[in-house]
Design a protein around this motif. Sequence first.
Motif, PDB file in Angstrom:
ATOM      1  N   PHE A   9       0.832  -1.208   0.000  1.00  0.00           N
ATOM      2  CA  PHE A   9       0.000   0.000   0.000  1.00  0.00           C
ATOM      3  C   PHE A   9       0.864   1.255   0.000  1.00  0.00           C
ATOM      4  CE2 PHE A   9      -2.155   3.488   2.089  1.00  0.00           C
ATOM      5  CZ  PHE A   9      -3.336   3.565   1.360  1.00  0.00           C
ATOM      6  N   ILE A  10       1.864   1.284   0.875  1.00  0.00           N
ATOM      7  CA  ILE A  10       2.736   2.468   0.944  1.00  0.00           C
ATOM      8  C   ILE A  10       3.485   2.657  -0.376  1.00  0.00           C
ATOM      9  CG2 ILE A  10       4.752   3.464   2.101  1.00  0.00           C
ATOM     10  CD1 ILE A  10       3.772   1.975   4.663  1.00  0.00           C
ATOM     11  N   THR A  11       3.943   1.568  -0.956  1.00  0.00           N
ATOM     12  CA  THR A  11       4.666   1.638  -2.227  1.00  0.00           C
ATOM     13  C   THR A  11       3.752   2.141  -3.346  1.00  0.00           C
ATOM     14  OG1 THR A  11       6.108  -0.177  -1.525  1.00  0.00           O
ATOM     15  CG2 THR A  11       6.052   0.329  -3.880  1.00  0.00           C
ATOM     16  N   PHE A  12       2.557   1.553  -3.451  1.00  0.00           N
ATOM     17  CA  PHE A  12       1.611   1.994  -4.483  1.00  0.00           C
ATOM     18  C   PHE A  12       1.207   3.455  -4.280  1.00  0.00           C
ATOM     19  CE2 PHE A  12       0.069  -2.654  -4.719  1.00  0.00           C
ATOM     20  CZ  PHE A  12       0.986  -2.958  -5.710  1.00  0.00           C
ATOM     21  N   PHE A  13       0.943   3.836  -3.039  1.00  0.00           N
ATOM     22  CA  PHE A  13       0.540   5.213  -2.724  1.00  0.00           C
ATOM     23  C   PHE A  13       1.633   6.203  -3.115  1.00  0.00           C
ATOM     24  CE2 PHE A  13       0.732   8.727   0.368  1.00  0.00           C
ATOM     25  CZ  PHE A  13      -0.454   9.371   0.055  1.00  0.00           C
ATOM     26  N   ILE A  20      -6.056  16.575  -4.164  1.00  0.00           N
ATOM     27  CA  ILE A  20      -6.711  15.637  -5.088  1.00  0.00           C
ATOM     28  C   ILE A  20      -5.765  14.478  -5.415  1.00  0.00           C
ATOM     29  CG2 ILE A  20      -7.687  15.382  -7.411  1.00  0.00           C
ATOM     30  CD1 ILE A  20      -8.709  18.279  -7.123  1.00  0.00           C
ATOM     31  N   ILE A  21      -4.474  14.774  -5.564  1.00  0.00           N
ATOM     32  CA  ILE A  21      -3.486  13.721  -5.839  1.00  0.00           C
ATOM     33  C   ILE A  21      -3.394  12.751  -4.668  1.00  0.00           C
ATOM     34  CG2 ILE A  21      -1.014  13.290  -6.158  1.00  0.00           C
ATOM     35  CD1 ILE A  21      -0.934  15.770  -7.950  1.00  0.00           C
ATOM     36  N   ILE A  22      -3.428  13.258  -3.450  1.00  0.00           N
ATOM     37  CA  ILE A  22      -3.378  12.386  -2.264  1.00  0.00           C
ATOM     38  C   ILE A  22      -4.600  11.462  -2.254  1.00  0.00           C
ATOM     39  CG2 ILE A  22      -3.578  12.343   0.258  1.00  0.00           C
ATOM     40  CD1 ILE A  22      -1.835  14.900   0.289  1.00  0.00           C
ATOM     41  N   ILE A  23      -5.780  12.016  -2.509  1.00  0.00           N
ATOM     42  CA  ILE A  23      -7.008  11.209  -2.521  1.00  0.00           C
ATOM     43  C   ILE A  23      -6.961  10.176  -3.646  1.00  0.00           C
ATOM     44  CG2 ILE A  23      -9.511  11.308  -2.876  1.00  0.00           C
ATOM     45  CD1 ILE A  23      -9.401  14.096  -1.473  1.00  0.00           C
ATOM     46  N   SER A  37      -4.300   8.951  -5.058  1.00  0.00           N
ATOM     47  CA  SER A  37      -3.256   7.965  -4.730  1.00  0.00           C
ATOM     48  C   SER A  37      -3.756   6.940  -3.715  1.00  0.00           C
ATOM     49  CB  SER A  37      -2.014   8.674  -4.190  1.00  0.00           C
ATOM     50  OG  SER A  37      -1.438   9.473  -5.186  1.00  0.00           O
ATOM     51  N   ILE A  38      -4.563   7.388  -2.767  1.00  0.00           N
ATOM     52  CA  ILE A  38      -5.137   6.460  -1.789  1.00  0.00           C
ATOM     53  C   ILE A  38      -6.047   5.452  -2.497  1.00  0.00           C
ATOM     54  CG2 ILE A  38      -6.784   6.275   0.130  1.00  0.00           C
ATOM     55  CD1 ILE A  38      -5.551   8.889   1.232  1.00  0.00           C
ATOM     56  N   PHE A  39      -6.904   5.950  -3.398  1.00  0.00           N
ATOM     57  CA  PHE A  39      -7.796   5.037  -4.125  1.00  0.00           C
ATOM     58  C   PHE A  39      -7.018   4.081  -5.023  1.00  0.00           C
ATOM     59  CE2 PHE A  39     -11.214   8.269  -3.324  1.00  0.00           C
ATOM     60  CZ  PHE A  39     -12.012   7.418  -2.558  1.00  0.00           C
ATOM     61  N   ILE A  40      -5.998   4.579  -5.709  1.00  0.00           N
ATOM     62  CA  ILE A  40      -5.172   3.719  -6.563  1.00  0.00           C
ATOM     63  C   ILE A  40      -4.472   2.653  -5.719  1.00  0.00           C
ATOM     64  CG2 ILE A  40      -3.092   3.674  -8.015  1.00  0.00           C
ATOM     65  CD1 ILE A  40      -3.964   6.476  -9.050  1.00  0.00           C
ATOM     66  N   LEU A  53      -5.042  -1.394  -6.086  1.00  0.00           N
ATOM     67  CA  LEU A  53      -3.931  -2.292  -6.407  1.00  0.00           C
ATOM     68  C   LEU A  53      -3.626  -3.259  -5.254  1.00  0.00           C
ATOM     69  CD1 LEU A  53      -1.527   0.153  -8.272  1.00  0.00           C
ATOM     70  CD2 LEU A  53      -2.987  -1.628  -9.258  1.00  0.00           C
ATOM     71  N   ASP A  54      -3.752  -2.777  -4.034  1.00  0.00           N
ATOM     72  CA  ASP A  54      -3.520  -3.621  -2.861  1.00  0.00           C
ATOM     73  C   ASP A  54      -4.571  -4.729  -2.770  1.00  0.00           C
ATOM     74  OD1 ASP A  54      -1.518  -3.770  -0.931  1.00  0.00           O
ATOM     75  OD2 ASP A  54      -2.838  -3.001   0.643  1.00  0.00           O
ATOM     76  N   THR A  55      -5.816  -4.379  -3.057  1.00  0.00           N
ATOM     77  CA  THR A  55      -6.894  -5.380  -3.060  1.00  0.00           C
ATOM     78  C   THR A  55      -6.658  -6.423  -4.140  1.00  0.00           C
ATOM     79  OG1 THR A  55      -8.440  -3.721  -2.236  1.00  0.00           O
ATOM     80  CG2 THR A  55      -9.388  -5.693  -3.236  1.00  0.00           C
TER      81      THR A  55
END
Length: 180
Positions: A50-54, A71-74, A76-79, A83-85
């Motif tokens: 998660f940290i890596t993808f974020f 907006i980028i932070i939000i 990035s959290i969704f991405i 990807l983590d799921t």
Amino acid sequence: MTLFGTSMESIYLTALIVAGSITILYIFFGDILEGFGEAIGLNPALILAFITFFSASGYALESVTSISSIIIIIASIFIALLLDTLLNIFVLIPLASAEESLTYTEESLKGRVGKIIIPIPEDGFGEIVIEAKSGMISKPAKGYENEVIAEGKQVLVIEVKKGVLYVVPYENNLDAEHTV
């Protein structure tokens, strides 16, 4: 946008390098942290991913676009969550179940047919080999009624005590009926 006087790109890049490095260390030394992951109820691989993808998506979006950092932070959290799921569902869960399917328990050996490779003397121990999906299982064996069982004989596992298989001679009557 800056945070503590540092650009967001630098923060994302630093987080990406640190999380990537820890992930590589986790690959090599992951068995040490398995207990820690079970204690907190989360898989360390998922947290690191998660940290890596974020951080990777945040760095890429900050570098390429002129979108607001919030907006980028939000995004990035969704991405990272997506990807983590996907990583968990399609990689980690199948790997865990595949690993379990190759193992066996001593209880699962009851009722299995094997072959004596070291003869069992009266009141003594020999050795049995049982074919399994993961290969050959070789275990110490003893006659269930302390009988002598010669090498090469087929045996049926009746009981398992303290790692020793208690066996009786076994003849497959099904094969004998088909050869007549």
